[in-house]
Enzyme design. Structure first.
Site, PDB file in Angstrom:
ATOM      1  N   ASP A  27       0.863  -1.178   0.000  1.00 62.98           N
ATOM      2  CA  ASP A  27       0.000   0.000   0.000  1.00 62.98           C
ATOM      3  C   ASP A  27       0.902   1.231   0.000  1.00 62.98           C
ATOM      4  OD1 ASP A  27      -1.659   2.115   0.651  1.00 62.98           O
ATOM      5  OD2 ASP A  27      -2.809   1.005   2.152  1.00 62.98           O
ATOM      6  N   HIS A  28       0.897   1.953  -1.092  1.00 69.20           N
ATOM      7  CA  HIS A  28       1.854   3.045  -1.255  1.00 69.20           C
ATOM      8  C   HIS A  28       1.557   4.230  -0.334  1.00 69.20           C
ATOM      9  CE1 HIS A  28       5.178   5.014  -2.925  1.00 69.20           C
ATOM     10  NE2 HIS A  28       4.941   4.878  -4.217  1.00 69.20           N
TER      11      HIS A  28
END
Ligand code: CAO
Length: 464
Positions: free
Chosen positions: A433-434
């Site tokens: 999850d950036h």
């Protein structure tokens, strides 16, 4: 004046023998005009048949799993608001037939203004999901009457949700999208309390947080195509597990900005070590597969990089670091994808991990996993290595922040000390999850992982 009025299936074009996939009312229920009575499913769409009258349901003439055609009676409704005594004789036993001059209930003005209409109130237009679902393009309507706008419901998801008719009705009254509610009842059935809890969560702002918002995100709807116009088709409903995982995967896909980092681990020594230990472990009843070593390596990597063992809170503004380490693994079962969770994976050595993996996989495949054995995961491993593949981009098991995909190891020529040598290479795919993890951190994580996997001794050390 009281009389019994039959509500019938409306004209649905050329469709006959349409499947009844849900019955939303039962005898004794108080209903109003427009209360959905049954959900029908054709190859083209699902649709609710609403009541044209208000009153108390006296008889339900259809059952879930049955079939109906236009004109079939759906329910008989005892209506207090019959309007005129002249209709009482014909209406009291619910028999259709004869002309009705003034008997249409107040809530069915169309029938009132059409004296020649049959005694049974005019059949309602079926409310197809396509029509009732406010598409992104329905913005003009919403702009006209924002306060009256129907709630955004994922109608196909709503009709597939595992809930009783009364809970469905309750959810509809509140405008709760059942497709977004998790069930805590028997076999994950959604209860009235689940609906209430969802409403509370929404009102407290949690469900509207950027991190959790899924519905009403303006996603364009996909076209509904009648494939039978191109050739023969067969419609099979999705199984319950597939429906649940589909909703969760989709929620993760649309909510989490995914990036996948690929890497390769040299597991030549690891496999040699594992093969040396395999038969002794088998004597103890342990199947020592590569996954147990990979899981042990992940524990070490998560200890080194605690951001990967975290979740964003509902506001999306705080990171919750977990001081425990439960690892999920994707298991392919005849009923679909399940993710059993190995609890306290950081307290288990490779053998204990292998034993836990085998036990949980067996339970997943035999359908005997209980809910608690699928809860509390911090990080997930999806290993397709036993099947094949060179790389893939796994979807994060939200609200976790990363997932490790494992593909099939293969011997490759690796250039070392001036010569190509055959080495066993394991492909890894880390989706993250950036919002939480930056690319640099992700590649540090996979580099650490590949280094640990290349050193089997460190993976076999006793766990403190
Ligand atoms: N490369 C090469 N061989 C591998 C391997 C890899 N990465 N991983 C496993 N293998 C081998 C094993 O060594 C074993 O062979 P041996 O019996 O000769 O030792 C064989 O493949 C089968 O392993 P397994 O599947 O029984 O055991 P596992 O611990 O590797 O995996 C489980 C268990 C439950 C993860 C697996 O069976 C499974 O269901 N995988 C599918 C997961 C999935 O569907 N993911 C996608 C999710 S998104 O749709």
């Amino acid at each position: 004046m009281t009389r019994v009025i039959e509500v019938r299936v409306p004209d649905m074009g050329n469709f006959k023998d349409v499947a009844v996939i849900d019955v939303l009312v039962k005898p004794g229920d108080s209903i109003e005009p427009e209360t959905p009575l049954v959900t029908l499913e054709t190859e083209k769409a699902t649709m609710d048949v609403p009541s044209t009258v208000g009153g108390v349901v006296e008889r339900v003439a259809v059952s879930k799993g049955g079939h109906v055609s236009a004109g079939d009676v759906v329910v008989a409704v005892r209506s207090e608001d019959a309007g005129d005594a002249t209709a009482a004789g014909a209406a009291s036993d619910g028999q259709a037939g004869g002309a009705q001059a003034k008997a249409a209930p107040a809530a069915a003005p169309a029938a009132q203004s059409a004296p020649a209409a049959p005694q049974t109130p005019a059949a309602p237009s079926p409310q197809t999901k396509k029509q009732t679902r406010p598409a992104a393009a329905a913005g003009t309507e919403a702009a006209r009457a924002p306060s009256d706008a129907p709630p955004l419901l994922d109608e196909p998801g709503f009709s597939h949700a595992h809930a009783s008719p009364s809970v469905r009705r309750f959810a509809r009254e509140l405008g709760v999208d059942l497709a977004a509610v998790s069930g805590t009842g028997f076999k994950e059935r959604i209860t009235a309390d689940d609906v209430k809890a969802f409403v509370k969560k929404t009102l407290s702002g949690a469900a509207q947080a950027p991190a959790a918002a899924t519905r009403g995100s303006g996603l364009p709807a996909l076209p509904s195509i009648d494939f039978s116009q191109f050739g023969p088709t067969e419609v099979k409903p999705l199984g319950r597990i597939r429906r649940i995982s589909a909703a969760r995967l989709h929620a993760s896909w649309v909510n989490l900005p995914h990036v996948t980092q690929f890497d390769e681990a040299d597991i030549t020594e690891l496999e040699a070590t594992r093969n040396g230990l395999k038969s002794k472990a088998a004597e103890e009843g342990i199947k020592l597969t590569p996954l147990a070593f990979i899981m042990r390596a992940c524990v070490k990597a998560l200890q080194e990089f605690p951001e990967f063992n975290s979740s964003l809170d509902a506001s999306g503004e705080n990171l919750i670091y977990k001081k425990y380490m439960n690892l999920g693994f994707a298991a392919d079962t005849p009923n679909g994808l399940l993710v059993p969770v190995v609890l306290q994976a950081d307290h288990k050595d490779v053998y204990e991990l292998a034993r836990a993996l085998a036990e949980l996989s067996e339970k997943a495949r035999s359908g005997t996993l209980n809910v608690t054995q699928m809860q509390g995961g911090c990080f997930t491993i999806s290993s397709l290595g036993g099947i094949g593949g060179t790389a893939f981009t796994p979807i994060i098991n939200a609200p976790e922040v990363a997932i490790l995909g494992v593909s099939r190891s293969a011997y490759r020529p690796v250039y070392r000390d001036g010569a190509f040598v055959p080495r066993l290479i394991l492909p890894l795919s880390l989706s993250y999850d950036h919002r939480v993890i930056d690319g640099a951190l992700a590649v540090r994580f996979t580099s650490f992982l590949t280094q640990v996997l290349s050193d089997p001794r460190s993976l076999l050390e006793a766990v403190p």
